[in-house]
Design a protein around this motif. Structure first.
Motif, short mmCIF file in Angstrom:
data_model
loop_
_atom_site.label_atom_id
_atom_site.label_comp_id
_atom_site.label_asym_id
_atom_site.label_seq_id
_atom_site.Cartn_x
_atom_site.Cartn_y
_atom_site.Cartn_z
N LEU A 45 46.67 36.14 38.14
CA LEU A 45 46.55 35.03 37.19
C LEU A 45 47.88 34.30 36.99
N LEU A 46 48.99 35.00 37.17
CA LEU A 46 50.29 34.35 37.06
C LEU A 46 50.53 33.36 38.20
N ILE A 47 50.08 33.69 39.39
CA ILE A 47 50.45 32.91 40.56
C ILE A 47 49.39 31.90 40.97
N THR A 48 48.20 31.97 40.35
CA THR A 48 47.16 31.02 40.71
C THR A 48 47.31 29.74 39.91
N ASP A 49 46.92 28.61 40.50
CA ASP A 49 46.99 27.32 39.82
C ASP A 49 45.68 27.01 39.11
N ILE A 50 44.70 27.90 39.21
CA ILE A 50 43.42 27.71 38.54
C ILE A 50 43.60 28.05 37.05
N PRO A 51 43.18 27.18 36.13
CA PRO A 51 43.48 27.42 34.70
C PRO A 51 42.80 28.65 34.11
N TYR A 52 41.62 29.01 34.59
CA TYR A 52 40.95 30.23 34.13
C TYR A 52 40.03 30.72 35.23
N VAL A 53 39.87 32.03 35.30
CA VAL A 53 39.17 32.67 36.41
C VAL A 53 38.13 33.63 35.85
N SER A 54 36.95 33.65 36.43
CA SER A 54 35.90 34.53 35.95
C SER A 54 36.12 35.95 36.45
N SER A 55 35.47 36.91 35.78
CA SER A 55 35.59 38.30 36.21
C SER A 55 35.04 38.48 37.61
N GLY A 56 33.96 37.75 37.94
CA GLY A 56 33.40 37.83 39.30
C GLY A 56 34.36 37.32 40.35
N GLU A 57 35.06 36.23 40.04
CA GLU A 57 36.03 35.68 40.98
C GLU A 57 37.23 36.61 41.14
N LEU A 58 37.61 37.27 40.07
CA LEU A 58 38.69 38.26 40.17
C LEU A 58 38.27 39.40 41.09
N ALA A 59 37.03 39.87 40.93
CA ALA A 59 36.55 40.97 41.76
C ALA A 59 36.55 40.58 43.24
N ARG A 60 36.12 39.35 43.52
CA ARG A 60 36.09 38.91 44.93
C ARG A 60 37.50 38.72 45.48
N ALA A 61 38.37 38.10 44.69
CA ALA A 61 39.72 37.82 45.16
C ALA A 61 40.51 39.10 45.40
N LEU A 62 40.32 40.09 44.53
CA LEU A 62 41.07 41.33 44.64
C LEU A 62 40.33 42.41 45.43
N ARG A 63 39.10 42.08 45.84
CA ARG A 63 38.27 42.96 46.68
C ARG A 63 38.05 44.33 46.02
N VAL A 64 37.59 44.27 44.76
CA VAL A 64 37.29 45.50 44.02
C VAL A 64 35.94 45.32 43.33
N SER A 65 35.46 46.39 42.71
CA SER A 65 34.16 46.34 42.05
C SER A 65 34.25 45.60 40.72
N PRO A 66 33.15 44.97 40.30
CA PRO A 66 33.13 44.31 38.99
C PRO A 66 33.46 45.28 37.85
N GLY A 67 33.05 46.54 38.00
CA GLY A 67 33.33 47.52 36.95
C GLY A 67 34.82 47.73 36.75
N SER A 68 35.57 47.77 37.87
CA SER A 68 37.03 47.94 37.76
C SER A 68 37.67 46.75 37.04
N ILE A 69 37.17 45.56 37.34
CA ILE A 69 37.68 44.36 36.68
C ILE A 69 37.36 44.39 35.19
N SER A 70 36.15 44.80 34.86
CA SER A 70 35.73 44.83 33.46
C SER A 70 36.61 45.75 32.63
N LEU A 71 36.87 46.94 33.14
CA LEU A 71 37.70 47.90 32.41
C LEU A 71 39.14 47.39 32.26
#
Length: 319
Positions: A45-71
């Motif tokens: 989130l520090l290095i992206t130019d996107i103003p806000y990112v969804s939990s699903g997009e974080l999971a895809r970008a970081l290649r992890v499960s949605p559960g890991s992102i949620s916690l």
């Protein structure tokens, strides 16, 4: 919105790219005893130019499960590193970091210290007069939290001074939190707008916000209903003020963090919110929108967004 950022393939002469930064931050946080996923999310989130990112997009970008992102996002939000961001018509959780994420962390850590002190105080009431050893330990816990919290005042003040000396504006998140601790208000002393709105004389931009953003925050159909629910006002900027208030309510930011491009000052937005709340505008607006929806004159998504804003207004008014 895309999960990646422009320029993502750029590399330094040493072979560093954005993904390297994300992974190195994760390893650094892990080595410090925190969660590796927490560090990766902050870095992304520090290095992206996107103003806000969804939990699903974080999971895809970081290649992890949605559960890991949620916690991880829950931990980071509670610690003050992340801010939740509501998007009209969207049910997904969106997240952002302040420009001064570290000042936000300091503010969040002070809240943690307050809770720890209160917990120690409560535990002390459970002890009998003969339990001197646990009493000493709990008093030490309470006093340590008070001592560290006092140091945070100096840290935040010093951080603001450092920013000013280096040509930066003081961090809004830290400033608002530090002021609220002294005044008991949400974001500090809003001043007395001597010209009625106070925007031009206090250096706030009078331009309208981005039309696309304004249209998402307060669509025309919702404004048509809201305008009828507002008390009479000589100001010609009521829609700008209403849009600014909706932004504060749904973004989770403090009043002093209101971007200048909304065309009204934090003082004006806060004053309008207070007045409209006393006039029961939010409930009347919501009920009117529901009537419009029942008659087919209002889109269901707009009605759902109105309900979310009304709930946020009620929460902010009672907090």
């Amino acid at each position: 919105m895309p999960a990646d950022t422009s320029g993502a393939t750029t590399r330094t002469p040493e072979g560093w790219d954005r993904e390297t930064f994300v992974e190195e931050m994760g390893l650094l946080w892990e080595a410090a005893g925190s969660g590796r996923m927490d560090g990766r999310i902050i870095a992304y989130l520090l290095i992206t130019d996107i103003p806000y990112v969804s939990s699903g997009e974080l999971a895809r970008a970081l290649r992890v499960s949605p559960g890991s992102i949620s916690l991880a996002t829950r931990r980071l939000t509670e610690a003050g590193f992340l801010k939740r961001h509501a998007v009209p018509g969207e049910r997904s959780h969106y997240f952002r970091v302040d420009d001064d994420v570290w000042g936000s962390f300091l503010a969040g850590e002070r809240s943690f210290l307050d809770r720890e002190e209160r917990l120690a105080e409560q535990a002390l009431t459970l002890l009998g007069p003969e339990e001197e050893a646990p009493r000493r330990r709990l008093r030490n816990m309470r006093d340590y939290m008070r001592y560290i919290r006092g140091g945070h005042h100096k840290l935040l003040r010093g951080w603001r001074e450092y920013q000013e000396q280096h040509g930066q504006h003081p961090a809004p998140a830290a400033t608002a939190e530090d002021t609220s601790a002294r005044t008991g208000t949400d974001g500090g002393d809003y001043g007395d707008d001597r010209d009625g709105d106070g925007d031009e004389t206090r250096g706030f931009s009078t331009q309208s916000p981005n039309p696309a953003l304004a249209g998402r925050l307060v669509p025309d159909a919702l404004w048509a209903v809201a305008e009828g629910a507002l008390p009479p006002s000589p100001s010609k900027k009521e829609r700008q003020a209403f849009t600014a208030v909706v932004y504060v309510l749904t973004s989770g930011c403090g009043w002093q963090q209101l971007p200048a491009h909304f065309g009204v000052s934090p003082a004006t937005a806060h004053r309008r919110f207070t007045g409209w709340t006393k006039e029961d505008v939010w409930r009347r607006w919501h009920e009117a929108v529901e009537q419009e929806r029942a008659s087919g004159r209002c889109d269901a998504r707009d009605a759902a967004w109105c309900a979310l804003v009304t709930e946020a207004a009620t929460t902010r008014a009672t907090s």
